[in-house]
Design a protein around this motif. Structure first.
Motif, PDB file in Angstrom:
ATOM      1  N   MET A 109       0.821  -1.210   0.000  1.00 20.02           N
ATOM      2  CA  MET A 109       0.000   0.000   0.000  1.00 20.02           C
ATOM      3  C   MET A 109       0.858   1.265   0.000  1.00 20.02           C
ATOM      4  O   MET A 109       0.424   2.322   0.430  1.00 20.02           O
ATOM      5  CB  MET A 109      -0.948  -0.024   1.207  1.00 20.02           C
ATOM      6  N   LEU A 110       2.075   1.157  -0.501  1.00 18.73           N
ATOM      7  CA  LEU A 110       3.028   2.257  -0.477  1.00 18.73           C
ATOM      8  C   LEU A 110       2.489   3.515  -1.156  1.00 18.73           C
ATOM      9  O   LEU A 110       2.638   4.621  -0.650  1.00 18.73           O
ATOM     10  CB  LEU A 110       4.339   1.821  -1.145  1.00 18.73           C
ATOM     11  N   ASN A 111       1.829   3.363  -2.292  1.00 22.87           N
ATOM     12  CA  ASN A 111       1.306   4.528  -3.015  1.00 22.87           C
ATOM     13  C   ASN A 111       0.099   5.167  -2.332  1.00 22.87           C
ATOM     14  O   ASN A 111      -0.340   6.247  -2.736  1.00 22.87           O
ATOM     15  CB  ASN A 111       0.974   4.154  -4.456  1.00 22.87           C
ATOM     16  N   ALA A 112      -0.427   4.528  -1.302  1.00 19.75           N
ATOM     17  CA  ALA A 112      -1.485   5.130  -0.491  1.00 19.75           C
ATOM     18  C   ALA A 112      -0.899   5.752   0.772  1.00 19.75           C
ATOM     19  O   ALA A 112      -1.631   6.207   1.641  1.00 19.75           O
ATOM     20  CB  ALA A 112      -2.529   4.077  -0.120  1.00 19.75           C
ATOM     21  N   GLY A 113       0.436   5.747   0.873  1.00 17.17           N
ATOM     22  CA  GLY A 113       1.098   6.371   2.014  1.00 17.17           C
ATOM     23  C   GLY A 113       1.323   5.435   3.185  1.00 17.17           C
ATOM     24  O   GLY A 113       1.654   5.888   4.274  1.00 17.17           O
ATOM     25  N   ILE A 114       1.156   4.118   2.992  1.00 21.88           N
ATOM     26  CA  ILE A 114       1.338   3.148   4.077  1.00 21.88           C
ATOM     27  C   ILE A 114       2.646   2.399   3.845  1.00 21.88           C
ATOM     28  O   ILE A 114       2.827   1.755   2.818  1.00 21.88           O
ATOM     29  CB  ILE A 114       0.155   2.175   4.156  1.00 21.88           C
ATOM     30  N   ASP A 115       3.540   2.512   4.813  1.00 19.54           N
ATOM     31  CA  ASP A 115       4.856   1.902   4.727  1.00 19.54           C
ATOM     32  C   ASP A 115       4.973   0.821   5.802  1.00 19.54           C
ATOM     33  O   ASP A 115       4.119   0.709   6.681  1.00 19.54           O
ATOM     34  CB  ASP A 115       5.914   2.983   4.968  1.00 19.54           C
ATOM     35  N   ILE A 116       6.030   0.025   5.738  1.00 22.21           N
ATOM     36  CA  ILE A 116       6.271  -1.008   6.755  1.00 22.21           C
ATOM     37  C   ILE A 116       6.406  -0.345   8.122  1.00 22.21           C
ATOM     38  O   ILE A 116       7.055   0.690   8.259  1.00 22.21           O
ATOM     39  CB  ILE A 116       7.528  -1.835   6.407  1.00 22.21           C
ATOM     40  N   ASN A 117       5.769  -0.926   9.116  1.00 20.12           N
ATOM     41  CA  ASN A 117       5.759  -0.481  10.515  1.00 20.12           C
ATOM     42  C   ASN A 117       4.855   0.716  10.786  1.00 20.12           C
ATOM     43  O   ASN A 117       4.795   1.170  11.925  1.00 20.12           O
ATOM     44  CB  ASN A 117       7.157  -0.204  11.052  1.00 20.12           C
ATOM     45  N   ASP A 118       4.164   1.241   9.797  1.00 19.99           N
ATOM     46  CA  ASP A 118       3.195   2.297  10.087  1.00 19.99           C
ATOM     47  C   ASP A 118       2.077   1.706  10.931  1.00 19.99           C
ATOM     48  O   ASP A 118       1.665   0.561  10.733  1.00 19.99           O
ATOM     49  CB  ASP A 118       2.598   2.866   8.797  1.00 19.99           C
ATOM     50  N   ILE A 148     -12.483  -2.422  -3.558  1.00 16.03           N
ATOM     51  CA  ILE A 148     -13.122  -1.977  -4.801  1.00 16.03           C
ATOM     52  C   ILE A 148     -14.426  -2.751  -4.944  1.00 16.03           C
ATOM     53  O   ILE A 148     -14.439  -3.982  -4.875  1.00 16.03           O
ATOM     54  CB  ILE A 148     -12.218  -2.241  -6.028  1.00 16.03           C
ATOM     55  N   VAL A 149     -15.515  -2.023  -5.107  1.00 10.86           N
ATOM     56  CA  VAL A 149     -16.825  -2.632  -5.297  1.00 10.86           C
ATOM     57  C   VAL A 149     -17.293  -2.258  -6.703  1.00 10.86           C
ATOM     58  O   VAL A 149     -17.396  -1.083  -7.044  1.00 10.86           O
ATOM     59  CB  VAL A 149     -17.840  -2.135  -4.243  1.00 10.86           C
ATOM     60  N   ASP A 150     -17.555  -3.292  -7.530  1.00  9.47           N
ATOM     61  CA  ASP A 150     -18.031  -3.049  -8.892  1.00  9.47           C
ATOM     62  C   ASP A 150     -19.133  -4.054  -9.220  1.00  9.47           C
ATOM     63  O   ASP A 150     -19.610  -4.771  -8.348  1.00  9.47           O
ATOM     64  CB  ASP A 150     -16.881  -3.091  -9.906  1.00  9.47           C
ATOM     65  N   VAL A 151     -19.529  -4.108 -10.481  1.00 12.02           N
ATOM     66  CA  VAL A 151     -20.648  -4.965 -10.879  1.00 12.02           C
ATOM     67  C   VAL A 151     -20.350  -6.448 -10.645  1.00 12.02           C
ATOM     68  O   VAL A 151     -21.260  -7.253 -10.478  1.00 12.02           O
ATOM     69  CB  VAL A 151     -21.037  -4.734 -12.358  1.00 12.02           C
ATOM     70  N   LYS A 152     -19.103  -6.839 -10.640  1.00 13.82           N
ATOM     71  CA  LYS A 152     -18.735  -8.242 -10.426  1.00 13.82           C
ATOM     72  C   LYS A 152     -18.673  -8.627  -8.948  1.00 13.82           C
ATOM     73  O   LYS A 152     -18.483  -9.774  -8.614  1.00 13.82           O
ATOM     74  CB  LYS A 152     -17.376  -8.523 -11.065  1.00 13.82           C
ATOM     75  N   GLY A 153     -18.769  -7.660  -8.066  1.00 16.61           N
ATOM     76  CA  GLY A 153     -18.650  -7.921  -6.630  1.00 16.61           C
ATOM     77  C   GLY A 153     -17.598  -7.024  -6.026  1.00 16.61           C
ATOM     78  O   GLY A 153     -17.423  -5.880  -6.439  1.00 16.61           O
ATOM     79  N   CYS A 154     -16.865  -7.545  -5.052  1.00 13.99           N
ATOM     80  CA  CYS A 154     -15.820  -6.740  -4.442  1.00 13.99           C
ATOM     81  C   CYS A 154     -14.489  -7.471  -4.513  1.00 13.99           C
ATOM     82  O   CYS A 154     -14.435  -8.698  -4.522  1.00 13.99           O
ATOM     83  CB  CYS A 154     -16.176  -6.354  -3.018  1.00 13.99           C
ATOM     84  N   TRP A 155     -13.417  -6.690  -4.587  1.00 13.02           N
ATOM     85  CA  TRP A 155     -12.067  -7.227  -4.639  1.00 13.02           C
ATOM     86  C   TRP A 155     -11.143  -6.233  -3.964  1.00 13.02           C
ATOM     87  O   TRP A 155     -11.552  -5.135  -3.597  1.00 13.02           O
ATOM     88  CB  TRP A 155     -11.651  -7.559  -6.067  1.00 13.02           C
ATOM     89  N   LEU A 156      -9.892  -6.633  -3.783  1.00  9.87           N
ATOM     90  CA  LEU A 156      -8.940  -5.823  -3.038  1.00  9.87           C
ATOM     91  C   LEU A 156      -7.806  -5.368  -3.949  1.00  9.87           C
ATOM     92  O   LEU A 156      -7.173  -6.177  -4.621  1.00  9.87           O
ATOM     93  CB  LEU A 156      -8.373  -6.633  -1.869  1.00  9.87           C
ATOM     94  N   LYS A 157      -7.575  -4.064  -3.970  1.00  8.92           N
ATOM     95  CA  LYS A 157      -6.573  -3.476  -4.852  1.00  8.92           C
ATOM     96  C   LYS A 157      -5.314  -3.121  -4.066  1.00  8.92           C
ATOM     97  O   LYS A 157      -5.385  -2.444  -3.051  1.00  8.92           O
ATOM     98  CB  LYS A 157      -7.145  -2.222  -5.505  1.00  8.92           C
ATOM     99  N   ALA A 158      -4.185  -3.583  -4.553  1.00 10.27           N
ATOM    100  CA  ALA A 158      -2.889  -3.187  -3.995  1.00 10.27           C
ATOM    101  C   ALA A 158      -2.536  -1.807  -4.540  1.00 10.27           C
ATOM    102  O   ALA A 158      -2.814  -1.504  -5.688  1.00 10.27           O
ATOM    103  CB  ALA A 158      -1.825  -4.202  -4.376  1.00 10.27           C
ATOM    104  N   GLY A 162       4.113  -3.561  -7.694  1.00  8.73           N
ATOM    105  CA  GLY A 162       4.855  -4.796  -7.449  1.00  8.73           C
ATOM    106  C   GLY A 162       4.050  -5.862  -6.728  1.00  8.73           C
ATOM    107  O   GLY A 162       4.556  -6.960  -6.479  1.00  8.73           O
ATOM    108  N   TYR A 163       2.806  -5.572  -6.376  1.00  2.00           N
ATOM    109  CA  TYR A 163       1.956  -6.510  -5.648  1.00  2.00           C
ATOM    110  C   TYR A 163       0.686  -6.775  -6.434  1.00  2.00           C
ATOM    111  O   TYR A 163       0.161  -5.894  -7.114  1.00  2.00           O
ATOM    112  CB  TYR A 163       1.594  -5.949  -4.263  1.00  2.00           C
ATOM    113  N   ASP A 164       0.184  -8.001  -6.333  1.00  7.28           N
ATOM    114  CA  ASP A 164      -1.028  -8.389  -7.045  1.00  7.28           C
ATOM    115  C   ASP A 164      -2.279  -7.933  -6.307  1.00  7.28           C
ATOM    116  O   ASP A 164      -2.307  -7.883  -5.073  1.00  7.28           O
ATOM    117  CB  ASP A 164      -1.088  -9.915  -7.198  1.00  7.28           C
ATOM    118  N   ASP A 165      -3.322  -7.618  -7.086  1.00  5.48           N
ATOM    119  CA  ASP A 165      -4.642  -7.395  -6.511  1.00  5.48           C
ATOM    120  C   ASP A 165      -5.188  -8.744  -6.069  1.00  5.48           C
ATOM    121  O   ASP A 165      -4.726  -9.799  -6.519  1.00  5.48           O
ATOM    122  CB  ASP A 165      -5.575  -6.770  -7.551  1.00  5.48           C
ATOM    123  N   ILE A 166      -6.181  -8.721  -5.195  1.00  6.39           N
ATOM    124  CA  ILE A 166      -6.781  -9.966  -4.710  1.00  6.39           C
ATOM    125  C   ILE A 166      -8.236 -10.007  -5.146  1.00  6.39           C
ATOM    126  O   ILE A 166      -9.025  -9.133  -4.780  1.00  6.39           O
ATOM    127  CB  ILE A 166      -6.665 -10.076  -3.182  1.00  6.39           C
TER     128      ILE A 166
END
Length: 188
Positions: A109-118, A148-158, A162-166
């Protein structure tokens, strides 16, 4: 009277120590017992979330708050004017019984301002909405991602390339555990 074989100390009886240290009784809501026991049994293996603690605002510390805002661009003349005092408990916590502090343990979540140990302030009483940053439990492992909530349901965005969405699949255990309301970051 006949002698009874009941009662008294028996070899191998009683609770078995899991740790080589003293234990402490902790009061938790009955509705959370199974969840907390499951969490304690879950092996820790490089999860993205490390060290979950319930927030306990037992002290009140008021910090002076200056009325003027700080310019991020061209500096303005400084004013030595204190407007009021700010209590961080009131500023960060809306529902103390449902608020936890969680430490991030990855850069997903680095681009959202969350770093290790925050330290992430998580409110479990809030209903997660589209684009909220959430703590999710997927197959008994915690992660922090953007919902992320869309027409297909909900999923998790990194928020790091360098990290995969879930994208949860059928049969997978998936639960939104809480909503991240604040990030506490140390610069020094």
């Amino acid at each position: 009277m006949s002698e009874s074989n009941l009662g008294g100390k028996r070899a191998g009886a009683g609770r078995k120590p899991n740790y080589n240290e003293a234990t402490k009784v902790v009061r938790i809501p009955e509705s959370r017992v199974i969840e907390i026991k499951d969490y304690l049994k879950t092996p820790k293996k490089g999860n993205e979330i490390d060290d979950i603690r319930q927030f306990n605002p037992v002290t009140k510390l008021e910090i002076p708050m200056v009325i003027e805002r700080v310019q991020a661009g061209f500096p303005s003349p400084a004013q030595d004017y204190i407007d009021k005092k700010l209590d961080l408990n009131e500023f960060l916590i809306h529902n103390e019984n449902a608020t936890f502090i969680v430490r991030a343990n990855s850069l997903s979540m680095l681009n959202a301002g969350i770093d290790i140990n925050d330290a992430l302030v998580v409110d479990r009483s809030l209903e997660a909405q589209h684009r909220d940053i959430v703590i999710a439990c997927i197959d008994n492992e915690f992660t922090v991602k953007r919902l992320i909530v869309d027409v297909k349901g909900c999923w998790l965005k990194a928020e790091n390339e360098g990290y995969d969405d879930i994208h949860p699949v059928d049969g997978q255990d998936f639960e939104i555990w809480g909503v991240v309301t604040n990030v506490i970051k140390k610069f020094r």
